[in-house]
Design a protein around this motif. Structure first.
Motif, mmCIF file in Angstrom:
data_model
loop_
_atom_site.group_PDB
_atom_site.id
_atom_site.type_symbol
_atom_site.label_atom_id
_atom_site.label_comp_id
_atom_site.label_asym_id
_atom_site.label_seq_id
_atom_site.Cartn_x
_atom_site.Cartn_y
_atom_site.Cartn_z
ATOM 1 N N LYS A 126 -28.475 -18.365 -8.939
ATOM 2 C CA LYS A 126 -27.859 -17.056 -9.113
ATOM 3 C C LYS A 126 -27.781 -16.322 -7.781
ATOM 4 O O LYS A 126 -26.806 -15.637 -7.496
ATOM 5 C CB LYS A 126 -28.722 -16.220 -10.070
ATOM 6 N N GLU A 127 -28.846 -16.463 -6.992
ATOM 7 C CA GLU A 127 -28.900 -15.729 -5.732
ATOM 8 C C GLU A 127 -27.744 -16.127 -4.833
ATOM 9 O O GLU A 127 -27.063 -15.279 -4.262
ATOM 10 C CB GLU A 127 -30.233 -15.976 -5.005
ATOM 11 N N GLN A 128 -27.551 -17.446 -4.749
ATOM 12 C CA GLN A 128 -26.466 -17.926 -3.888
ATOM 13 C C GLN A 128 -25.135 -17.339 -4.335
ATOM 14 O O GLN A 128 -24.346 -16.857 -3.534
ATOM 15 C CB GLN A 128 -26.383 -19.451 -3.960
ATOM 16 N N TYR A 129 -24.911 -17.371 -5.613
ATOM 17 C CA TYR A 129 -23.640 -16.889 -6.131
ATOM 18 C C TYR A 129 -23.490 -15.395 -5.912
ATOM 19 O O TYR A 129 -22.450 -14.912 -5.425
ATOM 20 C CB TYR A 129 -23.551 -17.222 -7.622
ATOM 21 N N GLU A 130 -24.539 -14.678 -6.216
ATOM 22 C CA GLU A 130 -24.429 -13.221 -6.107
ATOM 23 C C GLU A 130 -24.365 -12.749 -4.664
ATOM 24 O O GLU A 130 -23.790 -11.701 -4.369
ATOM 25 C CB GLU A 130 -25.587 -12.563 -6.868
ATOM 26 N N ARG A 131 -24.941 -13.541 -3.801
ATOM 27 C CA ARG A 131 -24.788 -13.202 -2.374
ATOM 28 C C ARG A 131 -23.338 -13.331 -1.957
ATOM 29 O O ARG A 131 -22.857 -12.576 -1.127
ATOM 30 C CB ARG A 131 -25.649 -14.129 -1.520
#
Lengths: 534, 829
Positions: free
Chosen positions: B772-777
């Motif tokens: 999720k972090e990668q995507y939301e970044r």
């Protein structure tokens, strides 16, 4: 050496500026973490994304050069204190005519306490006297827009998206007027409204009143978006958080509740005061909230963490609060207005500026955007005072342009309508759009199932709807719509008529049958059955 | 063995007779049989033909020679051609056979050629081979394809031919007359000799007409100049490198000498004047002590004027002076020092000679007059020039300044008169004393002037000035001390001397002796005062102590006011009253301390805190008033106004106080509580509890009552009976501890899901991302031009592939060199 240190200092300054522009994100993706990612494609896309955001931040920091204007505050020399400087002194010592013209008073004693509002570019002002006086004007050039007397109580006034329309909460309903003072809409759904707010990006007019209903009306489509019951009784304190369009309401039980049109219950409920909440204000970054209550407290909150930052004591209860673009806090109490500087960061020992409006009660104060001006509505009219360093000195003409021409206004109106945000997007965190749903897989599956079932049921219902065309005459419709247990003369008459008709139909059918019994002749074809009188 | 023999014999048999041939043939027959026997015993055994027990049905299909037990026995080609082996004359055939036998040139024959593979497999193999080949061929495209794939943007055509932009020169250079007109013009130009080339040639010729001598002379001149400049430069560099202080000093002296000598051309007086000027400047410096940072003024400015630019500037100047002086002291050999010595010696000489002395006094007087004149000029200029802004521009301030200036003027006039009278005064000693005193006064005046100047620089501090009453008295004392001892160094003159000092001094010169004792007493007191003050200043953080100071200061001021009013009274009486008041003040102080100790009376204390500010303001005001009294009584009106405005401020401050200590206002809280709804908090807590319980994950009991159990009289419900329970789904409900508001007592945060926002959320992480972090970044940087600079915005919205309209996009060219190598490398790997 000297050069080196100079460079490093410059770099540091650059970094400080850049960090200001870097958008926050959860977790961190350093080069080390990036290198650990084994998928080549993913790694390269992530690298690209990181680089892009970094680049954007750097460029934005570089563009600070364009912010030429710097805010200037009053600075006292020696033991002189800024709060001792009155408006009179200020006016005397002002160099230029133009700024000194910004200090003025409107003596309007007959129409009672005034509430006021500025447009988003700070150019126009609307004032609403409690006893029914509405007036708009371009206050900087002293041009009057319109002036009307509505002959009923005016509780609050608000500009809509630009200076062409404004809304006024009157005795029973909310009305919308155009720039000529012509009544355009009477919003019958908003009854006995005390406070109105306008969410400019969503085109939503929000009202709350004596009944404690919070209503959202879309001013672009005219649709009533939601009506929410606060269940906390009469409410006359409302403020919007400009960052996320959440509406804050202050209640008589000392709580402040945060509302979004997507939830029937408040998103957050804070117990701020022991007595009723009297005034609320939120700064434009959406980080700080100031609240004042009848318990003699003025509290400053961090809205992100819901923690109380500062707690001040006020002798008399505060009637109005306002936070300027540069974070000055204006407090109206009794006949006084006190302005506090850096109040959110540190506990202040003395105010930044003071103002006394003699013999009046302050009703409403509002900092003018992009100007160092504070507008005060009080029981004797309107005053405008100078608060140096209150307004943002650098304007963003894409956002709000004080020097807007007619053409630009039209353009911006169209653009803002095209860019209108849907009311469903109002949440505490406005950056949620596009993110991954945090609910568990099971919950999502359950929700999907429920949805599907709902759809199915809905479609079935539609199919099973029995539409008997042609059997619906006006008399029957009338009877159906009337209450069953109420029997009056007209109803009886209609029932009789229906009975008659029924009888006639029955007779006709029997006649037909009789006719059918007769052997048909060749001449039958010439007879007109419909012409038969029964 | 026998075989060898036979072979030998066969070799040799060519030359022998036919008989021998026959013999050998016979013998060979024998050996053959023998050899067969030798080959293997088994063969021998096999050769033993067994008896046929079964008869074959003879037919044309049964031709095979089969022997029972050995299916291997087939007709070999050796069987057929074995005879030839021994035969001669079949060498060609033999060779062919041998080659056949080995399956190649050498080696022994093992197996026959395998049968061709099935077509399917053959094709597969072919395909594999072809794949390898094509792979090798295709690999050369790999890098460029990768490059294009990784590129953020692709712009077609990829390598556009740069557009050729002809310059003016190329156009003129390649110009060929084509049309008739052009040709005509060209010929005309050629005829007249006005062509570009011709003109150039002409100019060159003209240049060459200068004589050789002339050119040489010019060149020489240039060279000489360059040489000289270079030398000078080198010299300057060398000199600049010299670090010797003595050298520098010598140089400086030389320079000054030169300067003086230049002036000597005028007259001797001017030189003297110059010396005097230097002397007086030095004296002034020493008197004013501008170089020292220990003065009260310096301390105050350092303390309060940190943000004030003008005061910073003043301090910087002072420090500079101090530094200079220090350097002088340390550098014993410095010229200034020697100057001083010489001047002192000069002074001593003058002491010896009275006439000279008088002359000296006269010069000093002259100087004083000059200075006064210059000061007047200055003030007049300033009056004309400066229209002060800010607070100083306000009317009352201007009036105050004006008044001060008037007083100064009066003083100066008095002084001038005195000076003029002095010409007729008595003894030299007195003269001298007086003179020094006068000088002192001049200094005072000067300082006053400075003060005025400062006012115009925007650094006036009315309050602060008057606060230093003790300083003033100190000053006075010092002046008295001065009378006793003529020591100049002991003299301390305040930075900001106050008018009253001068007043008292000038008016009551005769009464000095009487007052001395009293003044010394007062001095002591003052010292105490100042000490107290210092203490209070040190403890400024403590609000309670602050009260003390303000109160004392207030009293002090009050006292001062009185003193000024009674300026006509006898000073001794005044001082006595002062001492009394001082005692009184001390008492008050003690009282205050008592209040501090008793902190339970919070109301009172807070009231006092509010008063602090009031007091301070009043102090300020009283000071102002005092000033006005001193200067003139005409400004009472303004005073009134001021006091009114001040009262306003007082009120505002009184009414708006911040909460310093939560316990300090407990009574207020109590009051607030009394008026507020008492159960507000309890209600809130109860509501929160309810919501917490509602939101908690709950098990749902769905057992059907009565199902699967006996019913009737005397039947007991078995405890072991299973309940049917639906457990909450993971993520359903929120536990009390995991709530967002678990640690916030005054907040209820809604934990319900907002279903309307679901459509703006993605249910899964999109393709290339893993977390999720990668995507939301990747989402965090907005793309709109409202949030980005134009450049970044343009970059963000450029499409991946850009094609130019109307352009033919060629297929990729084969990048021959590099890619071939690349492919080879790959294969090796």
């Amino acid at each position: 050496m000297a050069n080196e240190t100079k460079e490093t200092i410059e770099e540091m300054i650059d970094n400080i500026n850049v960090t200001k522009y870097i958008r926050p994100a959860e977790g961190n993706l350093g080069t080390k973490k990036l290198k650990k990612i084994k998928k080549k494609g993913l790694r390269s896309t992530l690298e690209r994304v990181e680089k892009r955001s970094e680049d954007a931040a750097k460029k934005a920091a570089n563009y600070e050069i364009l912010l030429v204007e710097e805010p200037g505050f009053l600075e006292a020399e020696g033991i002189e204190k800024t709060f001792n400087i009155t408006q009179k002194k200020l006016k005397e010592n002002l160099g230029d005519e133009v700024t000194s013209l910004k200090i003025f008073d409107l003596d309007l004693k007959t129409f009672g306490a005034y509430s006021l509002d500025y447009t988003r570019n700070g150019r126009n002002m609307i004032i609403g006297g409690r006893k029914g006086h509405l007036a708009t004007f371009d206050w900087q050039s002293n041009k009057k827009g319109c002036e009307i007397y509505v002959k009923e109580t005016v509780r609050d006034v608000k500009w809509l998206h630009n200076e062409l329309f404004f809304a006024a909460a009157q005795k029973k309903y909310v009305f919308i007027y155009d720039q000529n003072g012509l009544e355009i809409h009477k919003l019958k759904n908003h009854i006995e409204v005390n406070k109105i707010e306008f969410l400019p990006y969503h085109f939503l007019l929000v009202s709350v009143g004596n009944a404690g209903w919070l209503k959202y009306q879309d001013t672009s489509t005219g649709k009533l978006v939601t009506e929410l019951r606060t269940k906390l009784g009469q409410c006359d304190v409302m403020a919007q958080n400009p960052w996320n369009a959440i509406i804050h309401l202050g209640h008589t039980n000392g709580t402040v509740s945060l509302w979004s049109p997507n939830m029937s219950t408040p998103l957050v409920k804070m117990l701020t005061h022991r007595g009723p909440v009297k005034a609320l204000a939120i700064d434009h970054t959406g980080t700080y909230m100031a609240s004042a209550g009848l318990d003699g407290r003025l509290k400053l909150w961090d809205v992100r963490t819901y923690k109380c930052l500062q707690d001040y004591y006020t002798r008399t209860s505060v009637s109005s609060l306002s936070i300027s673009q540069l974070g000055l806090l204006g407090v109206g109490w009794g006949p006084h207005v006190t302005v506090w500087k850096d109040a959110f960061k540190t506990k202040q020992k003395s105010p930044y500026m003071n103002h006394l409006q003699e013999g009046t009660q302050i009703q409403d104060i509002n900092f003018c955007p992009y100007e160092d001006v504070l507008g005060i509505g009080h029981s004797n009219g309107i005053s405008s005072i100078l608060i140096p360093g209150s307004g943002e000195p650098n304007i963003d003409s894409l956002e709000a342009n004080p020097f807007q021409t007619k053409k630009q206004r039209q353009e911006s109106e169209v653009h803002s309508l095209l860019d209108k945000i849907q009311p469903e997007m109002i949440t505490l965190d406005p950056t949620f759009i596009g993110k991954v749903d945090r609910a568990s897989r099971e919950m999502l599956a359950k929700e999907r199932k429920e949805e599907e079932e709902g759809l199915k049921n809905g479609s079935k219902k539609q199919e099973s709807r029995n539409r008997t065309r042609g059997k619906n005459n006006s008399l029957k419709k009338y009877l159906r719509k009337k209450q069953k247990n109420v029997i009056d003369e007209r109803k009886l008459k209609i029932q009789q008529r229906i009975e008659k008709e029924k009888e006639a139909r029955r007779k006709k059918r029997s006649n037909d049958e009789i006719d059918d019994n007769k052997p048909s002749t060749a001449l039958d074809r010439f007879t007109n059955k419909n012409r038969k009188i029964y | 063995m026998s075989k060898n023999e036979s072979s030998e014999s066969s070799e040799s048999s060519d030359d022998e007779n036919k008989i021998d041939k026959l013999n050998s043939f016979i013998s060979s027959l024998d050996t053959k049989r023998k050899r067969n026997n030798d080959n293997s015993l088994e063969n021998r055994k096999k050769k033993r033909i067994q008896e046929r027990t079964e008869a074959y049905e003879e037919s044309e299909y049964n031709l095979t020679t089969r022997e029972s037990g050995s299916s291997k026995k087939k007709v070999d080609y050796q069987d057929l051609l074995g005879a030839i082996q021994e035969e001669t004359g079949f060498s060609g055939l033999k060779q062919k056979l041998a080659s056949l036998e080995s399956g190649g040139n050498k080696g022994s024959y093992k197996q026959p050629l395998p049968a061709p593979l099935p077509k399917r497999i053959q094709d597969k193999l072919n395909r594999q081979a072809a794949y390898e080949e094509t792979k090798k061929d295709i690999n050369k495209w790999e890098p460029i394809v990768m490059q294009n794939r990784e590129a953020e943007h692709l712009k077609f055509p990829m390598n556009p031919v740069p557009h050729y932009q002809p310059t003016n020169n190329t156009l003129t250079g390649n110009f060929q007359p084509s049309t008739n007109l052009e040709k005509e013009v060209d010929t005309a130009l050629i005829e007249s000799g006005a062509k570009e080339k011709d003109i150039q040639k002409f100019e060159e010729l003209q240049l060459s007409k200068l004589s050789v001598e002339e050119i040489i002379a010019r060149q020489k001149e240039l060279r000489r100049m360059r040489e000289l400049m270079f030398r000078e430069e080198i010299k300057a560099k060398r000199i600049a490198k010299i670090k010797s202080k003595t050298y520098r000093k010598i140089k400086r002296k030389e320079r000054e000498k030169n300067k003086l000598s230049v002036e000597q051309f005028g007259d001797k007086e001017t030189i003297k004047e110059e010396q005097m000027k230097l002397e007086s400047a030095r004296a002034q410096e020493r008197m004013s002590l501008r170089h020292k940072n220990t003065s009260k003024w310096a301390k105050q400015t350092l303390k309060y004027g940190a943000n004030d630019k003008s005061s910073q500037h003043a301090i910087a100047e002072q420090l500079k002076k101090h530094e200079e002086l220090k350097r002088k002291i340390h550098d014993l050999n410095s010229d200034e020092d020697s100057d001083y010595e010489s001047s002192s010696s000069l002074l001593s000489n003058n002491d010896g000679d009275q006439k000279e002395d008088k002359g000296m006094i006269n010069t000093v007087k002259e100087k004083v007059f000059d200075e006064l004149a210059s000061f007047e000029m200055k003030t007049r200029e300033e009056e004309e020039k400066v229209i002060p802004k800010g607070i100083l521009g306000m009317k009352f301030m201007r009036d105050a300044i004006e008044n001060e200036r008037k007083i100064n003027k009066g003083l100066i006039d008095d002084f001038v008169e005195e000076l003029e009278n002095e010409n007729f005064s008595g003894s030299d000693n007195d003269d001298k004393n007086n003179n020094q005193e006068k000088q002192q006064k001049i200094k005072n005046d000067d300082n006053n002037n400075n003060n005025n100047n400062k006012i115009f620089n925007g650094r006036m501090k009315i309050g602060a000035k008057k606060k230093s009453n003790s300083d003033n008295s100190n000053n006075l004392n010092n002046l008295n001390n001065l009378d006793d001892s003529d020591d100049l160094d002991n003299l301390v003159i305040e930075k900001r001397p106050v008018i009253e000092v001068i007043n008292s001094d000038s008016k009551k010169d005769d009464k000095k002796d009487d007052k001395k004792d009293l003044q010394s007493e007062q001095n002591k007191q003052n010292n105490d005062e100042s000490q107290n003050k210092n203490n209070s200043n040190n403890n400024e953080e403590n609000p309670w102590l602050q009260i003390d100071t303000t109160v004392t200061s207030k009293i002090l001021n009050h006292k001062n006011n009185k003193r000024i009013k009674s300026s006509g009274e006898n000073k001794s009486d005044k001082l006595i009253s002062k001492t009394k008041k001082h005692q009184l003040k001390n008492q008050i102080k003690e009282d205050d301390v008592e209040i501090d100790v008793n902190k339970t009376f919070t109301i009172i204390t807070t009231a006092t805190t509010t008063q602090i500010v009031d007091n301070q303001d009043k102090v300020k005001e009283s000071k102002k008033k005092k000033k006005k009294n001193v200067t003139s009584n005409n400004n009472t009106k303004i005073d009134k106004n001021l006091s009114d405005s001040n009262n306003e401020n007082d009120e505002t401050i009184k009414n708006f106080v911040h909460v310093k200590n939560s316990t300090a206002f407990s009574h207020r809280e109590l009051v607030a509580r009394a008026f507020a709804n008492d159960n507000v908090v309890d209600e809130f807590v109860a509501e929160k509890q309810e919501i917490i319980q509602e939101d908690e994950p709950k098990e749902k009991d769905v057992t059907l009552p009565g199902w699967g159990s006996w019913i009737g009289k005397g039947v007991k419900q078995s405890k072991q009976k299973k309940k049917v329970v639906i457990k909450p789904l993971p993520g359903e409900g929120v536990e009390a501890k995991k709530r967002q508001d678990a640690k916030l007592d005054h907040v209820i945060i809604n934990e319900k899901r907002i279903k309307k926002t679901k459509k703006y959320l993605s249910t899964d992480i999109p393709h290339p991302f893993e977390t999720k972090e990668q995507y939301e970044r990747s989402l965090r940087t907005p793309i709109g031009n409202e949030w980005n600079t134009r450049e970044v915005f343009q970059k963000m919205i450029t499409p991946r592939v850009i094609t130019k309209m109307g352009c033919v996009i060629d297929p990729l060219n084969v990048p021959f060199q590099t890619t071939n190598d690349y492919a080879d490398d790959d294969n090796e790997d």
